[in-house]
Design an enzyme around this catalytic site. Structure first.
Site, PDB file in Angstrom:
ATOM      1  N   GLY A  14       0.797  -1.228   0.000  1.00  0.00           N
ATOM      2  CA  GLY A  14       0.000   0.000   0.000  1.00  0.00           C
ATOM      3  C   GLY A  14       0.824   1.269   0.000  1.00  0.00           C
ATOM      4  N   ASN A  16       1.507   3.029  -2.549  1.00  0.00           N
ATOM      5  CA  ASN A  16       0.797   3.967  -3.427  1.00  0.00           C
ATOM      6  C   ASN A  16      -0.455   4.515  -2.762  1.00  0.00           C
ATOM      7  OD1 ASN A  16       2.164   4.164  -6.205  1.00  0.00           O
ATOM      8  ND2 ASN A  16       2.335   2.007  -5.647  1.00  0.00           N
ATOM      9  N   MET A  92      -4.208  -7.209  -6.837  1.00  0.00           N
ATOM     10  CA  MET A  92      -3.738  -8.332  -7.631  1.00  0.00           C
ATOM     11  C   MET A  92      -4.838  -9.387  -7.837  1.00  0.00           C
ATOM     12  SD  MET A  92      -0.985  -7.112  -8.342  1.00  0.00           S
ATOM     13  CE  MET A  92       0.733  -7.377  -8.469  1.00  0.00           C
ATOM     14  N   LEU A  95     -10.257  -8.296 -12.435  1.00  0.00           N
ATOM     15  CA  LEU A  95     -11.685  -8.016 -12.271  1.00  0.00           C
ATOM     16  C   LEU A  95     -12.442  -8.266 -13.575  1.00  0.00           C
ATOM     17  CD1 LEU A  95     -11.227  -4.756 -10.209  1.00  0.00           C
ATOM     18  CD2 LEU A  95     -12.301  -6.867  -9.358  1.00  0.00           C
ATOM     19  N   HIS A 111       0.284   0.281 -13.102  1.00  0.00           N
ATOM     20  CA  HIS A 111       1.088  -0.900 -13.412  1.00  0.00           C
ATOM     21  C   HIS A 111       2.550  -0.493 -13.573  1.00  0.00           C
ATOM     22  CE1 HIS A 111       1.964  -4.920 -14.621  1.00  0.00           C
ATOM     23  NE2 HIS A 111       2.489  -4.519 -15.754  1.00  0.00           N
TER      24      HIS A 111
HETATM   25  C1  GAR Z   1       2.897  -1.319  -7.544  1.00  0.00           C
HETATM   26  O1  GAR Z   1       4.184  -1.377  -8.089  1.00  0.00           O
HETATM   27  C2  GAR Z   1       1.862  -1.433  -8.650  1.00  0.00           C
HETATM   28  O2  GAR Z   1       2.233  -0.811  -9.829  1.00  0.00           O
HETATM   29  C3  GAR Z   1       1.796  -2.928  -8.814  1.00  0.00           C
HETATM   30  O3  GAR Z   1       1.792  -3.416  -7.491  1.00  0.00           O
HETATM   31  C4  GAR Z   1       2.622  -2.569  -6.708  1.00  0.00           C
HETATM   32  C5  GAR Z   1       1.909  -2.240  -5.417  1.00  0.00           C
HETATM   33  O4  GAR Z   1       2.753  -1.575  -4.529  1.00  0.00           O
HETATM   34  N1  GAR Z   1       0.642  -3.339  -9.554  1.00  0.00           N
HETATM   35  C6  GAR Z   1       0.658  -4.339 -10.433  1.00  0.00           C
HETATM   36  O5  GAR Z   1       1.630  -5.038 -10.624  1.00  0.00           O
HETATM   37  C7  GAR Z   1      -0.652  -4.555 -11.183  1.00  0.00           C
HETATM   38  N2  GAR Z   1      -0.472  -5.569 -12.158  1.00  0.00           N
HETATM   39  P1  GAR Z   1       2.163  -0.909  -3.205  1.00  0.00           P
HETATM   40  O6  GAR Z   1       1.276  -1.967  -2.530  1.00  0.00           O
HETATM   41  O7  GAR Z   1       3.355  -0.564  -2.367  1.00  0.00           O
HETATM   42  O8  GAR Z   1       1.369   0.294  -3.625  1.00  0.00           O
END
Ligand code: GAR
Length: 200
Positions: A14, A16, A92, A95, A111
């Protein structure tokens, strides 16, 4: 100005989500996070939301539940809150339309790769390996609208190239990508809210 209502979906750390929480608190993002949903009880992002007193929900898919039924239930649950935007920030679980039909043009995914490259899980590791093999010279990130069940695919809202240095470790690249994501995600959501960007 009325604040835009967000629901944020996560599955892990989390970081982001944290960037969105910080920007809301600082007033640089005119938004209110109504709810943070995780499909994993252990997701650290849930703690980040709780420490800002943002409501959280754990929505775990039970093994015997069909994925489309799960999506339908999740969609109905979130739609009841009437969010303006649903942000997938490290969510992940793919949907289906049973979820997406509730929020046409309103689901936004982040992504850690450029459009068309390394969809799915472990995108950063795969880009790092491709660089070592001499197949790519740089990587990047993207924010896009989720129109259908395509994996990390849909109308692109923003991209940013992230360089890979010859002496990078995977950890160094991950850090550079995440720092870029934190900035680009907040900026893109801000531009969507202001109407500067149109979702398709
Ligand atoms: C991020 O790097 C995001 O881009 C990726 O998961 C990570 C989550 O990080 N998403 C994907 O790979 C979607 N296919 P976080 O939990 O620290 O925000």
């Amino acid at each position: 100005m009325t604040k835009s209502k967000l629901v944020v979906l996560i599955s892990g750390s989390g970081s982001n989500l944290q960037a969105l929480l910080d920007a809301c608190e600082a007033g640089t993002l005119p938004a209110k996070i109504l709810l943070v949903v995780s499909n994993k009880a252990s997701a650290y992002g849930l703690r980040r939301a709780e420490s800002r007193r943002i409501p959280t929900a754990i929505f775990k898919r039970r093994k015997n539940v069909d994925r489309r039924d799960y999506d339908e239930e999740l969609g109905r649950f979130i739609a009841a809150l009437e969010p303006d935007w649903v942000i997938l920030a490290g969510w992940m679980h793919l949907l289906s339309m049973n979820f997406l039909r509730y929020f046409p043009g309103r689901v936004v995914n982040l992504h850690p790769a450029l459009p068309g490259q390394f969809p799915g899980t472990h995108a950063i590791e795969r880009a790092f390996e491709a660089f070592r093999q001499g197949d790519i010279e740089q990587t990047g990130i993207m924010v896009h609208v989720v129109p259908d069940e395509g994996v990390d695919d849909g109308p692109v809202l923003a991209t940013e190239i992230v360089p890979i240095e010859p002496d990078d470790t995977l950890e160094a690249l991950e850090q550079r990508i995440h720092a870029t994501e934190h900035r680009l995600l907040v900026e893109t959501v801000r531009r969507l809210i202001s109407g500067e960007l149109h979702p398709g």
